[in-house]
Enzyme design. Structure first.
Site, PDB file in Angstrom:
ATOM      1  N   GLU A  79     -12.602   2.228  46.958  1.00 38.22           N
ATOM      2  CA  GLU A  79     -11.860   2.808  45.791  1.00 38.22           C
ATOM      3  C   GLU A  79     -12.543   3.932  45.211  1.00 38.22           C
ATOM      4  OE1 GLU A  79     -13.918  -1.185  43.895  1.00 38.22           O
ATOM      5  OE2 GLU A  79     -13.295   0.022  42.356  1.00 38.22           O
ATOM      6  N   CYS A 111     -12.509  -3.648  45.008  1.00 33.89           N
ATOM      7  CA  CYS A 111     -13.498  -4.282  45.944  1.00 33.89           C
ATOM      8  C   CYS A 111     -12.739  -5.220  47.107  1.00 33.89           C
ATOM      9  CB  CYS A 111     -14.472  -4.968  45.437  1.00 33.89           C
ATOM     10  SG  CYS A 111     -15.394  -4.069  44.116  1.00 33.89           S
ATOM     11  N   HIS A 233     -18.560 -11.416  47.324  1.00 31.77           N
ATOM     12  CA  HIS A 233     -18.375  -9.960  46.581  1.00 31.77           C
ATOM     13  C   HIS A 233     -19.915  -9.852  45.680  1.00 31.77           C
ATOM     14  CE1 HIS A 233     -17.893  -6.363  44.758  1.00 31.77           C
ATOM     15  NE2 HIS A 233     -17.476  -6.846  43.599  1.00 31.77           N
TER      16      HIS A 233
HETATM   17  P1  HMG Z   1     -24.844  -6.382  29.700  1.00 33.23           P
HETATM   18  O1  HMG Z   1     -24.209  -6.733  28.278  1.00 33.23           O
HETATM   19  O2  HMG Z   1     -25.634  -5.200  29.837  1.00 33.23           O
HETATM   20  O3  HMG Z   1     -25.478  -7.736  29.759  1.00 33.23           O
HETATM   21  O4  HMG Z   1     -23.815  -6.447  30.897  1.00 33.23           O
HETATM   22  P2  HMG Z   1     -25.785  -9.299  29.519  1.00 33.23           P
HETATM   23  O5  HMG Z   1     -26.139  -8.938  27.932  1.00 33.23           O
HETATM   24  O6  HMG Z   1     -24.575  -9.805  29.692  1.00 33.23           O
HETATM   25  O7  HMG Z   1     -26.997  -9.828  30.232  1.00 33.23           O
HETATM   26  C1  HMG Z   1     -26.969  -9.789  31.754  1.00 33.23           C
HETATM   27  C2  HMG Z   1     -27.793 -11.025  31.837  1.00 33.23           C
HETATM   28  O8  HMG Z   1     -29.315 -10.701  31.766  1.00 33.23           O
HETATM   29  C3  HMG Z   1     -27.609 -12.396  31.087  1.00 33.23           C
HETATM   30  O9  HMG Z   1     -27.456 -13.262  32.103  1.00 33.23           O
HETATM   31  C4  HMG Z   1     -28.702 -12.274  30.279  1.00 33.23           C
HETATM   32  O10 HMG Z   1     -28.968 -13.644  29.809  1.00 33.23           O
HETATM   33  C5  HMG Z   1     -29.733 -11.852  31.280  1.00 33.23           C
HETATM   34  P3  HMG Z   1     -26.485 -14.551  32.179  1.00 33.23           P
HETATM   35  O11 HMG Z   1     -26.366 -15.112  30.873  1.00 33.23           O
HETATM   36  O12 HMG Z   1     -25.121 -13.626  32.447  1.00 33.23           O
HETATM   37  O13 HMG Z   1     -26.787 -15.222  33.234  1.00 33.23           O
HETATM   38  N1  HMG Z   1     -30.980 -11.212  30.340  1.00 33.23           N
HETATM   39  C6  HMG Z   1     -32.117 -11.563  30.744  1.00 33.23           C
HETATM   40  N2  HMG Z   1     -32.785 -12.207  31.784  1.00 33.23           N
HETATM   41  C7  HMG Z   1     -34.138 -12.355  31.918  1.00 33.23           C
HETATM   42  N3  HMG Z   1     -35.011 -11.717  31.063  1.00 33.23           N
HETATM   43  C8  HMG Z   1     -34.378 -10.977  29.899  1.00 33.23           C
HETATM   44  C9  HMG Z   1     -33.084 -10.807  29.868  1.00 33.23           C
HETATM   45  N4  HMG Z   1     -32.225 -10.121  29.050  1.00 33.23           N
HETATM   46  C10 HMG Z   1     -31.174 -10.490  29.391  1.00 33.23           C
HETATM   47  N5  HMG Z   1     -35.379 -10.175  29.132  1.00 33.23           N
HETATM   48  C11 HMG Z   1     -22.568  -6.608  32.972  1.00 33.23           C
HETATM   49  C12 HMG Z   1     -23.756  -6.964  32.337  1.00 33.23           C
HETATM   50  C13 HMG Z   1     -22.743  -7.306  34.404  1.00 33.23           C
HETATM   51  C14 HMG Z   1     -21.385  -7.151  32.134  1.00 33.23           C
HETATM   52  C15 HMG Z   1     -22.617  -5.021  33.104  1.00 33.23           C
HETATM   53  O14 HMG Z   1     -23.512  -4.711  33.620  1.00 33.23           O
HETATM   54  C16 HMG Z   1     -21.229  -4.578  33.471  1.00 33.23           C
HETATM   55  O15 HMG Z   1     -20.181  -4.486  32.742  1.00 33.23           O
HETATM   56  N6  HMG Z   1     -21.106  -4.252  34.823  1.00 33.23           N
HETATM   57  C17 HMG Z   1     -19.883  -3.682  35.587  1.00 33.23           C
HETATM   58  C18 HMG Z   1     -18.819  -4.882  35.667  1.00 33.23           C
HETATM   59  C19 HMG Z   1     -19.370  -5.890  36.656  1.00 33.23           C
HETATM   60  O16 HMG Z   1     -20.148  -5.644  37.715  1.00 33.23           O
HETATM   61  N7  HMG Z   1     -18.628  -7.121  36.774  1.00 33.23           N
HETATM   62  C20 HMG Z   1     -18.782  -8.209  37.818  1.00 33.23           C
HETATM   63  C21 HMG Z   1     -17.376  -8.977  37.981  1.00 33.23           C
HETATM   64  S1  HMG Z   1     -15.913  -7.839  38.388  1.00 33.23           S
HETATM   65  C22 HMG Z   1     -16.531  -7.516  40.019  1.00 33.23           C
HETATM   66  O17 HMG Z   1     -17.059  -7.845  40.764  1.00 33.23           O
HETATM   67  C23 HMG Z   1     -15.508  -6.148  40.546  1.00 33.23           C
HETATM   68  C24 HMG Z   1     -16.205  -5.039  40.540  1.00 33.23           C
HETATM   69  O18 HMG Z   1     -17.085  -5.053  41.693  1.00 33.23           O
HETATM   70  C25 HMG Z   1     -15.276  -3.802  40.634  1.00 33.23           C
HETATM   71  C26 HMG Z   1     -14.267  -3.962  41.694  1.00 33.23           C
HETATM   72  O19 HMG Z   1     -13.654  -4.971  42.238  1.00 33.23           O
HETATM   73  O20 HMG Z   1     -13.864  -2.879  41.992  1.00 33.23           O
HETATM   74  C27 HMG Z   1     -17.107  -4.815  39.074  1.00 33.23           C
END
Ligand code: HMG
Length: 390
Positions: A79, A111, A233
């Site tokens: 991609e 992906c 994935h």
């Molecule tokens: P964010 O808003 O930065 O993070 O986005 P958050 O506030 O959701 O926190 C992440 C986790 O850290 C949470 O855990 C928090 O509790 C924890 P969860 O509740 O989710 O289990 N946290 C802590 N843990 C320990 N100590 C601390 C602490 N503070 C917070 N102090 C997000 C995170 C992944 C959404 C962002 O990075 C993002 O948008 N990433 C890109 C999208 C993505 O990866 N999506 C995944 C599913 S889609 C997919 O897999 C397809 C893809 O690969 C693309 C394709 O297919 O081409 C992306």
């Protein structure tokens, strides 16, 4: 006839960023990245690596002269392809010296591309049992500096040979797939960075997994206890765990423990590379196979592929006798051991260093990049690739 993975190899660039240092630079608790997201290091692609060179380097690590003759189909899942018309597969075909009588195409669905490639390869081999198909999953994940997605970037490629001599894993036929037109992650043609609705993408990933898992059970008659492990994935290593946890209650304690333990092993490589999009699921498989010493032949591995937008697929494979002898554990250990850490300032500089967008020529310094296959520049709007070994 058995069809499946005969060989599997991997390549990632020679530089990476430490996630604790990235967290400090972004004013975030380091544990958010290392535990909450589940990433320790993030591969960084220098300007001399793109999706073509990453794929070609991964392919180079597995193919021999017999493969060069027998491969008659190259499928390049990506991609982050480098051309709107010409496929990355054609460049890789030349760079690794394949037999000219081969098909070469690029497949795109976020992906999911490499999984589509594997299933197409399986069909091709079923019709042409002497053939070998080279399937590539190669990407550079870019969301932007200081964005919520930044901690889930990465770069790398997986190369596989699919054939009727599946020395590593035979692919089973109870595949279940699902498509739904959603906007959880996308990259418009004018942008070199992905757009994402992060929380929605997480929810959809889990929903897709739950839906295909339910149908997979009905179709195959198999349950969690029949799985030695499920590979996912892995956009980041916590993601697959969230999906796995939604079904674990279905299994007795002993199976739950095994699946959780094997899940951790299946994330070891991804934890230190980041999201490599199309190759990510197969890097997770490689991580499991190369780091779990007591896996036995006959073990069934579940495979969950998810490509935003979105297409999901659940399928499974069975490990073959002496599969370990056909892995390249030493080579992959060396690849990781010889990587160099870059500072956050260096990473930011590298991230911002992009090829000219106005058609100007550029010559790149390829001596800093130890990869065998590199991008040496652009001349007359044509990318110049060099295989330093030929
Ligand atoms: P964010 O808003 O930065 O993070 O986005 P958050 O506030 O959701 O926190 C992440 C986790 O850290 C949470 O855990 C928090 O509790 C924890 P969860 O509740 O989710 O289990 N946290 C802590 N843990 C320990 N100590 C601390 C602490 N503070 C917070 N102090 C997000 C995170 C992944 C959404 C962002 O990075 C993002 O948008 N990433 C890109 C999208 C993505 O990866 N999506 C995944 C599913 S889609 C997919 O897999 C397809 C893809 O690969 C693309 C394709 O297919 O081409 C992306």
């Amino acid at each position: 006839m058995k069809i499946g993975i005969e060989k599997i190899g991997f390549y990632t660039p020679h530089i990476y960023v430490d996630m604790e240092k990235l967290a400090e630079a972004r004013g975030v608790e380091p544990a958010k990245f290392t535990i909450g997201i589940g990433q320790s290091q993030m591969a960084v692609a220098p300007i001399t690596q793109d999706s073509v060179t990453l794929a070609a380097n991964a392919a180079l690590s597995i193919i021999d002269d017999e493969d060069r003759e027998k491969i008659d189909f190259v499928i390049f899942g990506s991609e982050s392809g480098i051309d709107h018309s010409k496929s990355g597969a054609v460049y890789v075909h030349r760079l690794v010296g394949l037999n000219p009588h081969a098909r070469a195409v690029e497949v795109k669905q976020a992906c999911y591309g490499a999984t589509a490639g594997i299933q197409m390869a399986k069909g091709h081999v079923a019709l042409n049992p002497e053939s070998k198909v080279l399937v590539l999953g190669s990407d550079i994940a870019r969301y932007g500096l200081d964005t919520p997605g930044e901690s889930t970037q990465g770069a790398g490629a997986v190369a596989m040979i699919i054939s009727a001599n599946p020395r590593i894993m035979e692919l089973e036929s109870h595949n279940v797939y699902l498509t739904n037109d959603i906007m959880d992650f996308w990259r418009p043609i004018y942008s070199d960075k992905a757009f994402v609705d992060g929380k929605f993408s997480n929810e959809q990933y889990i929903l897709f997994f739950n839906k295909v898992w339910e149908v997979y059970k009905e179709k195959s008659g198999l349950e969690l206890s029949d799985m030695e492990a499920i590979c996912y994935h892995l956009p980041y290593t916590k993601m697959g765990l969230k999906a796995l946890r939604t079904v674990l209650e279905e299994a007795p304690e002993v199976d739950r423990e095994r699946l959780l333990e094997n899940y951790q092993v299946s994330t070891l490589y991804n934890r230190n590379v980041g999201n490599i999009y199309t190759g990510s699921l197969y890097l997770s498989l490689l991580s499991l196979l190369e780091n779990k010493d007591d896996l036995k032949e006959g073990a069934r591995i579940g495979m969950f592929s998810y490509g935003s937008g979105a297409v999901g697929e659940l399928f499974s494979g069975v490990l073959q006798p002496n599969f370990r002898e056909h892995l390249n554990i030493e080579g992959h250990n060396k690849l990781f051991d010889t990587r160099k850490e870059v500072s956050i300032e260096e990473y930011e500089q590298i991230f911002n260093e992009t090829l000219p967008e106005d058609g100007a020529d550029i010559e790149l310094d390829i001596d800093k990049d130890p990869a065998p296959i590199v991008l040496s520049g652009v001349v007359d709007n044509k990318r110049q690739y060099v295989n330093k070994r030929s």
